[in-house]
Design an enzyme around this catalytic site. Structure first.
Site, PDB file in Angstrom:
ATOM      1  N   HIS A  12       0.820  -1.204   0.000  1.00 42.29           N
ATOM      2  CA  HIS A  12       0.000   0.000   0.000  1.00 42.29           C
ATOM      3  C   HIS A  12       0.858   1.260   0.000  1.00 42.29           C
ATOM      4  O   HIS A  12       0.370   2.354  -0.262  1.00 42.29           O
ATOM      5  CB  HIS A  12      -0.951  -0.002   1.195  1.00 42.29           C
ATOM      6  CG  HIS A  12      -0.258   0.209   2.535  1.00 42.29           C
ATOM      7  ND1 HIS A  12       0.203  -0.837   3.298  1.00 42.29           N
ATOM      8  CD2 HIS A  12       0.032   1.343   3.233  1.00 42.29           C
ATOM      9  CE1 HIS A  12       0.735  -0.358   4.420  1.00 42.29           C
ATOM     10  NE2 HIS A  12       0.637   0.979   4.377  1.00 42.29           N
ATOM     11  N   ASP A  30       0.427  -7.582   1.484  1.00 41.24           N
ATOM     12  CA  ASP A  30       0.760  -6.157   1.652  1.00 41.24           C
ATOM     13  C   ASP A  30       2.275  -5.952   1.684  1.00 41.24           C
ATOM     14  O   ASP A  30       2.818  -5.173   2.487  1.00 41.24           O
ATOM     15  CB  ASP A  30       0.128  -5.602   2.921  1.00 41.24           C
ATOM     16  CG  ASP A  30       0.123  -4.085   2.936  1.00 41.24           C
ATOM     17  OD1 ASP A  30       0.254  -3.483   1.853  1.00 41.24           O
ATOM     18  OD2 ASP A  30       0.024  -3.492   4.054  1.00 41.24           O
ATOM     19  N   SER A  82       4.995   2.786   8.062  1.00 44.75           N
ATOM     20  CA  SER A  82       4.659   1.575   7.307  1.00 44.75           C
ATOM     21  C   SER A  82       5.843   1.175   6.446  1.00 44.75           C
ATOM     22  O   SER A  82       6.421   1.994   5.727  1.00 44.75           O
ATOM     23  CB  SER A  82       3.444   1.824   6.408  1.00 44.75           C
ATOM     24  OG  SER A  82       2.307   2.094   7.199  1.00 44.75           O
TER      25      SER A  82
END
Length: 769
Positions: free
Chosen positions: A504, A534, A619
């Site tokens: 993402h 992911d 992230s």
């Protein structure tokens, strides 16, 4: 007991007189020794004492000579007294016969005259007696001082004579005789003066009274003559003289005369009552001599004894004045009574005198006993105190001797003890400092390792930004989504860097801007990405030697509560290289993820939970353990109100499987069984009845659609089948079904499923290829 010179006395009387004689001589010797101790050495005084005690034979000879002379003189005195008594008896009988026929008028006149002159006579007589008392006191004081001086002279002379063991000198005897004779002369003169003054006062009152007093005064010279005779006698010691007088008084008591007349007896009784209150002159003499004797025996108590004697003298003078007044009033009656009344009165007065003497002796004895007991108590207390002091002195002497003998050893011992104490304190301080240094070193080592791991990790973490969107038809807001994140250099081959990040983060952009910790930037290319895991892999080239490859750990050995570090770039480049610390809060978590942002979860991501601070931009960042090795990649956090520090990371072992396929293939091939399904939890009652689902089934999925010729169709699945277990695991929902199927992407083996069809339970095998 025959003592020579034709004198025989009882043995008991001999012993008593010998004790008295020796007592007097010992007393004089003790006084001499007491004075000699102040002037002569101890050696000389001890020698003198020995010589004195050896002279016992001379003492006995002196005593015998003195006693024999005393007995001869006493015999002469007894004979003379008998002659005088016979003569006085004859005179008294003649006076009685002459005055027996006097009428009562004479007594009445005498009483009236006495009542008139009573007051004047009392005052005069009191003055005369007071003057006489003062004179006697002054003479007593002079005599006492003279006696003390003479005793001191005797002591000096006696000390000189003790060395030669000679007898007492004649000078001492003469001084003793002179002092006693002067005392008796003063007493006799005082008596004659009193009698003369009484006679002169009686002449002034009346002629009859003068005749009576003259008759009375005729007897006075006899007393004075007897006193003169006594004074001419050879003087005796004080105890002997006192005993002699007592014997004379006892002889007088034995002489009684009978004159039969009731009236005379009544008058004699009246006279006797008066005589009980009349102290005699001889009584005064005895008291004075006794007081002098007490003073001589106990020189330390002179002041107290003299004060007591003065008080007794004053009391006796008052009694004399009172009795003499009554005696003058009853002079006629007393003279008519005769010699019988006189003898009876003298007898009773003698008894009274003896009683007073005995009382006085008892009083002196009590006082002496009291003083003796007090002295004994004081001596006992002094002896106890001296013993205590002696004991303390003995202890101190013992300690001093012990110290003088062993002081070098004691000093060495004390030095050793002090040295041991000092060394012990030094070693304790050193050990304590060492322990503190060890603790500090351990803390410093731990801190240094943590910082080292953090610094190394920072060199392996980069910032990932997507530059342009590959699909230009996407809206700008969607193209700019997840534009900034973090990445980890997990492999370096020369200048080629392989960076893992989240799918993402890279989005749908092929090129990514990579910024290192030294602010240098390069452009990287996305090799592959997988939305179900992911994860994405970016390849970049850089000759910067500061960029390091991170060490890889093992996520299968994670421990709950293990400390971790999170390194990333929250909020973009401005806060790149941020390090946060935490622990592993949970293991084997299934986290639902919505990849396409349609508010519907797409996949269950297998992860572990951490409590370190994670913010947007973290992230794709690195999660390292205390050894500085990579154990996971930050993937998501729960952003809900009232929820803090709940973040999740993909285990590094799963990451390695994914990135390997992404490097080579650019994608991950998952098995597709070709079915669509619904969760049992979302079915209503009609739908549950349609599929004939038992009431006990609460979780699982219902096959809603089966693709023709798909793996599910080939495996025998039909629409309406309810799957409750898959691969031996309970099936909660469709996300769990997809996770189990995707977990066999590598082996593609058939898995067993438990289903309900038409309300009946059965098992089938689902093919994955």
């Amino acid at each position: 007991m025959d003592i020579g010179k034709k004198h025989v006395i009882p043995k008991s009387q001999y012993r008593r007189k010998r004790r008295e004689f020796f007592h007097n001589e010992d007393r004089e010797e003790n006084l001499n020794q007491h004075q000699d101790k102040q002037n002569i050495d101890n050696t000389t005084s001890k020698k003198a004492d020995k010589q004195i005690h050896k002279d016992s034979i001379d003492k006995h000879e002196r005593f015998k000579n003195s006693l024999s002379s005393h007995l001869e003189q006493r015999n002469r005195d007894v004979n003379e007294n008998k002659a005088e008594e016979s003569k006085s008896n004859q005179d008294s009988k003649s006076a009685y016969n002459r005055d027996h026929y006097l009428t009562d008028d004479v007594s009445k006149k005498q009483n009236s005259l006495d009542s008139v002159d009573q007051d004047t006579e009392k005052s005069k007589y009191y003055e005369q007696n007071s003057e006489a008392t003062l004179s006697t006191k002054s003479t007593d004081k002079v005599e006492s001082t003279e006696m003390r001086k003479l005793s001191s002279d005797k002591n000096k002379v006696g000390h000189e004579e003790q060395h030669v063991l000679s007898k007492p000198s004649e000078h001492d005897k003469e001084t003793r005789i002179d002092s006693e004779s002067s005392r008796t002369d003063s007493d006799s003169s005082m008596q004659t003066e009193k009698i003369k003054k009484d006679s002169s006062d009686g002449n002034k009152s009346s002629n009859l009274k003068s005749e009576v007093i003259s008759d009375k005064s005729n007897t006075v010279p006899k007393l004075s003559e007897s006193d003169d005779e006594v004074n001419n006698q050879k003087p005796l010691t004080l105890p002997e003289e006192q005993k002699l007088k007592r014997q004379q008084s006892q002889n007088e008591q034995t002489k009684t005369y009978t004159y039969g007349d009731s009236e005379q007896n009544d008058k004699s009784n009246h006279e006797n009552d008066l005589s009980h209150h009349t102290p005699s002159i001889s009584d005064d003499k005895d008291n004075v001599m006794r007081e002098n004797h007490i003073v001589d025996d106990n020189p330390d108590n002179d002041i107290n004894t003299l004060s007591l004697s003065k008080i007794d003298d004053d009391r006796k003078l008052d009694e004399k004045i009172h009795v003499e007044d009554k005696h003058k009033q009853n002079a006629d009656s007393s003279e008519t009574v005769g010699y019988q009344s006189q003898s009876t009165a003298s007898h009773r007065s003698t008894e009274k005198r003896n009683i007073s003497i005995n009382d006085h002796d008892k009083l002196n004895g009590q006082k002496t006993n009291t003083k003796t007991s007090a002295n004994n108590n004081q001596k006992k207390a002094t002896s106890k105190l001296n013993k205590g002091r002696a004991t303390n002195n003995n202890y101190s002497d013992i300690l001093k001797k012990f110290w003088m003998m062993y002081w070098p050893k004691l000093v060495i011992l004390m030095g050793i003890i002090i040295l041991i104490v000092i060394l012990n304190a030094i070693f304790n301080n050193v050990n304590k400092n060492d322990r503190m240094n060890d603790n500090n070193d351990a803390d410093a080592q731990k801190y240094t390792t943590t910082m080292k791991n953090a610094n190394n990790t920072v060199k392996s973490v980069v910032t990932v930004e997507n530059e342009t969107s590959k699909d230009s038809s996407l809206p700008k807001d969607k193209a700019s989504q997840d534009e900034v994140g973090s990445g980890v250099v997990y492999k370096k081959s020369g200048d080629t860097l392989y960076i893992v990040t989240n799918a993402h983060v890279v989005g749908d952009k092929e090129n990514q801007k990579i910024t290192f910790s030294n602010n240098k930037s390069v452009v990287g290319k996305v090799l592959g990405k997988d939305k179900w895991s992911d994860l994405a892999v970016v390849k970049a080239t850089s000759s910067d030697s500061s960029v390091k490859e991170i060490a890889i750990g093992d996520s299968n050995n994670l421990v709950l509560g293990e400390p971790i570090l999170v390194v990333g770039n929250p909020l973009g480049v401005d806060f790149k290289g941020t390090v946060t610390e935490g622990i592993i809060s949970g293991l084997n978590r299934n986290v639902p993820i919505d990849f396409d942002k349609d508010n519907k979860y797409d996949m269950l991501m297998k992860a572990f939970q951490i409590d370190a601070s994670v913010n947007p931009g973290n992230s794709g960042g690195a999660v390292v353990n205390r050894e500085g090795k990579l154990i996971g990649v930050v993937a998501a956090k729960i952003s809900m109100p009232n929820v803090e520090n709940m973040s999740f990371a993909i285990p590094v072992n799963e990451v390695q499987k994914i990135v390997k396929d992404l490097e080579t293939k650019g994608k991950i091939d998952y098995p597709d069984v070709g079915v669509k399904m619904k969760n049992i939890a979302s079915l209503n009652s009609f739908e549950r009845q349609a599929v004939k689902l038992p009431g006990k089934v609460k979780n699982g999925v219902v096959v809603d659609q089966v693709d023709n010729n798909g793996l599910a169709d080939q495996s025998g699945l039909k629409k309406g089948d309810v799957i409750t277990e898959l691969d031996g695991k309970l099936l909660e929902d469709d996300l769990r079904f997809r996770q189990i199927i995707f977990s066999h992407k590598d082996d593609l083996k058939s898995i067993t499923a438990k289903i309900y069809r038409d309300g009946k339970e059965k098992e089938i095998n689902i093919k994955l290829k």
